[in-house]
Scaffold this motif. Sequence first.
Motif, mmCIF file in Angstrom:
data_model
loop_
_atom_site.group_PDB
_atom_site.id
_atom_site.type_symbol
_atom_site.label_atom_id
_atom_site.label_comp_id
_atom_site.label_asym_id
_atom_site.label_seq_id
_atom_site.Cartn_x
_atom_site.Cartn_y
_atom_site.Cartn_z
ATOM 1 N N GLU A 285 19.530 34.628 111.125
ATOM 2 C CA GLU A 285 19.484 33.634 109.827
ATOM 3 C C GLU A 285 20.026 32.533 110.446
ATOM 4 O OE1 GLU A 285 20.754 31.037 107.021
ATOM 5 O OE2 GLU A 285 21.946 32.459 107.963
ATOM 6 N N ASP A 286 21.485 32.556 111.053
ATOM 7 C CA ASP A 286 22.077 31.303 111.491
ATOM 8 C C ASP A 286 21.376 30.518 112.717
ATOM 9 O OD1 ASP A 286 24.454 29.904 111.598
ATOM 10 O OD2 ASP A 286 24.532 30.271 113.487
ATOM 11 N N GLY A 287 20.620 31.406 113.459
ATOM 12 C CA GLY A 287 19.674 30.872 114.617
ATOM 13 C C GLY A 287 18.407 30.135 114.106
ATOM 14 N N ARG A 288 17.933 30.646 113.022
ATOM 15 C CA ARG A 288 16.879 29.813 112.412
ATOM 16 C C ARG A 288 17.086 28.765 111.801
ATOM 17 N NH1 ARG A 288 14.587 35.176 111.668
ATOM 18 N NH2 ARG A 288 12.650 35.368 112.722
ATOM 19 N N TYR A 289 18.358 28.237 111.079
ATOM 20 C CA TYR A 289 18.654 27.161 110.818
ATOM 21 C C TYR A 289 19.153 26.154 111.547
ATOM 22 C CZ TYR A 289 21.366 23.755 108.368
ATOM 23 O OH TYR A 289 21.604 22.344 107.865
ATOM 24 N N ALA A 290 19.739 26.663 112.954
ATOM 25 C CA ALA A 290 19.584 25.739 114.082
ATOM 26 C C ALA A 290 18.684 25.339 114.654
ATOM 27 C CB ALA A 290 20.649 26.452 114.963
ATOM 28 N N PRO A 304 17.730 19.513 107.622
ATOM 29 C CA PRO A 304 17.478 19.970 106.150
ATOM 30 C C PRO A 304 18.830 20.875 105.752
ATOM 31 C CG PRO A 304 16.777 21.469 108.149
ATOM 32 C CD PRO A 304 17.106 20.163 108.645
ATOM 33 N N GLU A 305 18.953 20.831 104.354
ATOM 34 C CA GLU A 305 20.126 21.493 103.567
ATOM 35 C C GLU A 305 19.961 23.034 104.154
ATOM 36 O OE1 GLU A 305 20.849 22.722 98.886
ATOM 37 O OE2 GLU A 305 19.086 21.669 99.465
ATOM 38 N N ARG A 306 21.389 23.578 104.393
ATOM 39 C CA ARG A 306 21.461 25.056 104.553
ATOM 40 C C ARG A 306 20.910 25.753 103.260
ATOM 41 N NH1 ARG A 306 24.284 27.905 108.758
ATOM 42 N NH2 ARG A 306 23.431 30.111 108.633
ATOM 43 N N ARG A 307 19.717 26.489 103.506
ATOM 44 C CA ARG A 307 19.429 27.215 102.280
ATOM 45 C C ARG A 307 19.241 28.809 102.768
ATOM 46 N NH1 ARG A 307 17.402 25.304 97.506
ATOM 47 N NH2 ARG A 307 15.634 26.887 97.637
ATOM 48 N N LEU A 308 18.979 29.672 101.756
ATOM 49 C CA LEU A 308 18.640 30.883 102.259
ATOM 50 C C LEU A 308 17.441 31.068 102.820
ATOM 51 C CD1 LEU A 308 19.868 32.862 98.923
ATOM 52 C CD2 LEU A 308 21.066 32.870 101.299
ATOM 53 N N PRO A 309 16.938 31.952 103.570
ATOM 54 C CA PRO A 309 15.474 32.201 104.098
ATOM 55 C C PRO A 309 14.525 32.436 103.083
ATOM 56 C CG PRO A 309 17.261 33.678 105.225
ATOM 57 C CD PRO A 309 17.883 33.028 103.994
ATOM 58 N N THR A 320 12.788 26.202 101.371
ATOM 59 C CA THR A 320 12.507 24.547 100.959
ATOM 60 C C THR A 320 12.885 24.494 99.603
ATOM 61 O OG1 THR A 320 10.128 24.713 100.887
ATOM 62 C CG2 THR A 320 11.137 24.243 103.117
ATOM 63 N N GLU A 321 12.530 25.497 98.566
ATOM 64 C CA GLU A 321 12.806 25.327 97.128
ATOM 65 C C GLU A 321 12.929 26.559 96.558
ATOM 66 O OE1 GLU A 321 8.806 24.499 95.027
ATOM 67 O OE2 GLU A 321 8.410 23.822 97.118
ATOM 68 N N ASP A 322 13.035 26.748 95.387
ATOM 69 C CA ASP A 322 13.264 27.755 94.530
ATOM 70 C C ASP A 322 12.183 28.054 93.725
ATOM 71 O OD1 ASP A 322 15.846 28.618 95.679
ATOM 72 O OD2 ASP A 322 16.742 27.327 94.132
ATOM 73 N N ALA A 323 11.287 29.299 93.412
ATOM 74 C CA ALA A 323 10.263 29.569 92.614
ATOM 75 C C ALA A 323 10.496 30.616 91.747
ATOM 76 C CB ALA A 323 9.077 29.556 93.758
ATOM 77 N N ALA A 324 9.885 30.711 90.669
ATOM 78 C CA ALA A 324 9.680 31.638 89.580
ATOM 79 C C ALA A 324 8.700 32.903 90.265
ATOM 80 C CB ALA A 324 9.376 31.506 88.371
ATOM 81 N N PRO A 336 14.227 32.055 96.674
ATOM 82 C CA PRO A 336 14.339 31.130 97.694
ATOM 83 C C PRO A 336 12.745 31.060 98.204
ATOM 84 C CG PRO A 336 15.871 32.537 98.208
ATOM 85 C CD PRO A 336 15.454 33.209 96.811
ATOM 86 N N VAL A 337 11.902 30.418 98.379
ATOM 87 C CA VAL A 337 10.692 30.317 99.019
ATOM 88 C C VAL A 337 10.468 29.154 100.181
ATOM 89 C CG1 VAL A 337 9.717 31.578 97.226
ATOM 90 C CG2 VAL A 337 9.687 29.329 97.332
ATOM 91 N N CYS A 338 9.621 29.565 101.246
ATOM 92 C CA CYS A 338 9.263 28.430 102.077
ATOM 93 C C CYS A 338 8.300 27.647 101.559
ATOM 94 C CB CYS A 338 8.725 29.064 103.312
ATOM 95 S SG CYS A 338 7.307 30.158 103.087
ATOM 96 N N THR A 339 8.072 26.429 102.083
ATOM 97 C CA THR A 339 6.655 25.748 101.580
ATOM 98 C C THR A 339 5.499 26.300 101.580
ATOM 99 O OG1 THR A 339 7.882 23.742 102.566
ATOM 100 C CG2 THR A 339 5.625 23.439 101.882
ATOM 101 N N ALA A 340 5.067 27.159 102.386
ATOM 102 C CA ALA A 340 3.793 27.775 102.282
ATOM 103 C C ALA A 340 3.762 28.650 101.099
ATOM 104 C CB ALA A 340 3.605 28.378 103.472
ATOM 105 N N ASP A 341 4.786 29.494 101.061
ATOM 106 C CA ASP A 341 4.784 30.625 99.721
ATOM 107 C C ASP A 341 4.733 29.930 98.391
ATOM 108 O OD1 ASP A 341 4.106 32.916 101.132
ATOM 109 O OD2 ASP A 341 6.338 33.085 101.618
ATOM 110 N N ALA A 342 5.442 28.581 98.356
ATOM 111 C CA ALA A 342 5.589 27.803 96.994
ATOM 112 C C ALA A 342 4.185 27.420 96.681
ATOM 113 C CB ALA A 342 6.403 26.678 97.272
#
Length: 444
Positions: A285-290, A304-309, A320-324, A336-342
């Motif tokens: 997780e740390d490596g992916r943010y780097a 980018p802001e440090r967010r959960l995977p 990149t955002e939170d979604a229901a 927390p979701v990536c852009t594609a899943d959002a």
Amino acid sequence: MRTRLISIRWGSLLSGVLLALGATALAAAPQASADTGVAAVAEALKEGPVYVDPRAAAQLPQAEADALAEKIKDAGKPVFVAVLPATADFPQDKVLAAVRAETGITGLYAIRLGDGFNAGADRAVMPANAVRNLTEAVKTGAPVDASTQLNNFVDQALTQTRGGAPASWGTTGAEEGVPVGGLVTLGAVAAIGGGSAYALVRRNRRKKEEARREAVERLSVVVDEDITAFGEELERLDFHPGEPGADDAMRADYERGLDSYEKAKRIMASVERPEEVTGVTQALEDGRYALACLDARRRGEPVPERRLPCFFDPRHGPSTEDAAWAPADGAARTVPVCTADAVRLRDGLDPAVRTVDTERGPRPYYDAGPAYGPWAGGYFGVGILPGLLMGTMLGSMMSTPAYAADYGGGMDGGDFSGADFNPSDFGGGDFGGFGGGGFDGGGF
């Protein structure tokens, strides 16, 4: 005459049994030459939860020591307390581990050494962070008497300690008012049933070990896929520290990504228990943010802001955002979701969920069983994960004490391990690998 002979023979048999029991008791008692030192502490703690060295008797009077011991026994928890003098017999940097090894029973050990205090626990009994926090909580700004400090510690510890009191703490027949005949009968039953009980304990431990091995095998497949995917991300990024436009910040991001990759491989190569996988996924997780930061810098975009995977698949990278979202037949929650899943969720489509192989075929990781808790915990944080997983199979399992007990260590609290225990599984802080802040000598 016949009645007299029977009486004599029965009396001889009874005397023999009592002599045998007496010899056993003498063999179990501490040797006279071990009146002080770690050996004496260990022998006493095998028999009861509280030991006060004669040279430290003024710190915790007998009545207060008895009351503390009774409190621990009533709770039935493997909590051990020793009050010791600050002498050469008990070196600060070794006494905690030495007492644990010599006693040989998994548990939570608290030692008042002179005016200092320290504690340590086997991981199966209490997490290191919990031990450290409890230890620091009883160190106040001014010196405090042993009784107050130890009772405060025990009161808080008993509600958090896992496992049961060791069998060796059982009271004697005389203490419970059991007649001699009953004592003889109990001794005979114990002699007959002891082997069966030991076999049962060994069988249960083997089952737990088999379950852990199976969990590690399942996790290995998923984690190896994650490590491979991260390595492929490094290759796709195709960054060269000396390329035109590269600066120190980019090189630092890239180096952090490489370090995380190597760390994940190194930890996974030595994993023996499911909970150890958490360190692997934390590194990934740390490596992916780097890498996300490096990619943004190369594009000339803000870091980018440090967010959960991404909740649905951490391989998607930082969210990149939170979604229901709601699992099947479950309540909605924010994840927390990536852009594609959002985008998929907004379009009414199913997200790209990480699936793993199970006996029922491929299933989402959160519906595949408890083995994937440590894997997900490294990505999302153990404290956050249960809320994200509420209503799923994994979420339900993680909310029970049995989950922590099954995957928290090799033995339950109160089990006999002898000196055969992993020092890294016994701790409460960084002092000497075992401490909960160290013996401060009055620095409360």
